[in-house]
Design an enzyme around this catalytic site. Sequence first.
Site, PDB file in Angstrom:
ATOM      1  N   ARG A  70      14.309   6.608  28.219  1.00 46.25           N
ATOM      2  CA  ARG A  70      13.202   7.400  28.698  1.00 46.25           C
ATOM      3  C   ARG A  70      13.065   6.974  30.201  1.00 46.25           C
ATOM      4  NH1 ARG A  70       7.805   4.333  26.493  1.00 46.25           N
ATOM      5  NH2 ARG A  70       8.511   2.120  26.582  1.00 46.25           N
ATOM      6  N   SER A 118       4.327   8.670  21.606  1.00 49.17           N
ATOM      7  CA  SER A 118       5.192   7.687  21.981  1.00 49.17           C
ATOM      8  C   SER A 118       6.639   8.163  22.326  1.00 49.17           C
ATOM      9  CB  SER A 118       5.180   6.616  20.976  1.00 49.17           C
ATOM     10  OG  SER A 118       6.061   5.583  21.149  1.00 49.17           O
ATOM     11  N   MET A 119       7.113   8.062  23.835  1.00 45.54           N
ATOM     12  CA  MET A 119       8.464   8.140  23.811  1.00 45.54           C
ATOM     13  C   MET A 119       9.547   6.787  23.458  1.00 45.54           C
ATOM     14  SD  MET A 119       8.092  10.069  27.441  1.00 45.54           S
ATOM     15  CE  MET A 119       9.893  10.427  27.574  1.00 45.54           C
ATOM     16  N   ARG A 171     -13.048  14.602  37.296  1.00 50.77           N
ATOM     17  CA  ARG A 171     -11.913  15.344  37.415  1.00 50.77           C
ATOM     18  C   ARG A 171     -11.822  16.795  37.417  1.00 50.77           C
ATOM     19  NH1 ARG A 171      -8.327  11.352  38.432  1.00 50.77           N
ATOM     20  NH2 ARG A 171      -8.866   9.648  36.969  1.00 50.77           N
ATOM     21  N   ILE A 191      -5.904  10.547  33.102  1.00 50.35           N
ATOM     22  CA  ILE A 191      -7.113  10.479  32.247  1.00 50.35           C
ATOM     23  C   ILE A 191      -7.213   9.230  31.435  1.00 50.35           C
ATOM     24  CG2 ILE A 191      -5.680  11.571  30.196  1.00 50.35           C
ATOM     25  CD1 ILE A 191      -9.139  12.578  31.345  1.00 50.35           C
ATOM     26  N   HIS A 197     -19.200  12.383  32.712  1.00 50.45           N
ATOM     27  CA  HIS A 197     -18.554  11.649  33.810  1.00 50.45           C
ATOM     28  C   HIS A 197     -17.238  12.061  34.286  1.00 50.45           C
ATOM     29  CE1 HIS A 197     -17.270   8.215  36.111  1.00 50.45           C
ATOM     30  NE2 HIS A 197     -16.441   8.108  35.077  1.00 50.45           N
TER      31      HIS A 197
END
Length: 247
Positions: free
Chosen positions: A176, A98-99, A203, A86, A198
């Site tokens: 991670r 956030s990892m 998708r 995506i 779009h």
Amino acid sequence: MEVRLLEATEDPEELICTGARNDYSEPFVGDQTFEETMETVEGDSLEEKKETLIGHLLSHGHYGPFEHPQVTFAVEGVSRSCMAQITRHRHVSFDVQSMRYVSFDDVDPADVREGEMVVVPPSATDPDWVGRNQKTGQVDEETVAERDEIFRDAVADAVESYQDLLDLGMPPEDARFVLPIGTEVNMVMSMNVRMLMHIADMRAAADSQWEIRQMTEELLDLAAEWCPITFEYYEENMKNRKNRLAP
């Protein structure tokens, strides 16, 4: 996965129509009521006039007015794989969990085996599932049970290794690296109506990957409540076209 609408332009289709009428209006639309702006559009009511104009715009490929209304969604629990797909849509604005700063040191690997923290693809448990580029179709129950066991063991081992690395002092941004691409992530994303159509073209198509297709269908369900005339027309006349809407 859960998708929620966080914020959206109020009266999006009034804004679409106002923008479109501006292109052919001698008077300044900023000095008019919406009723005055729509006066010459065919229809007995404002709702009918909006249906007429929006249908005309979409059928004639006049997509510029659909760039004015904006919508923001929050998405919970999609895989890093889905996130990577995506975020290729560069005209959408994203904030992604956030990892580097969020660690998963309190997740029990046993719970991971039950589906926590990692998205489990249908092909891991469904013997009838047929995915893209799959060499064979239906498999027997014994084979799919073995698939499921291998998948769950692998992701649980990865999470356990990740937590061991954290315990040994490795920073989360480095630990991670051992986590699977199926690790769940939360996102906030904003886009305009044209961009959402779009994304749906790309998708929600039958050949899209199952997870992003599911997410897009949920986006469309929420969009249909927010911008109903536009997305009813899209569903009935534009979805699954061969000629896809450009961003």
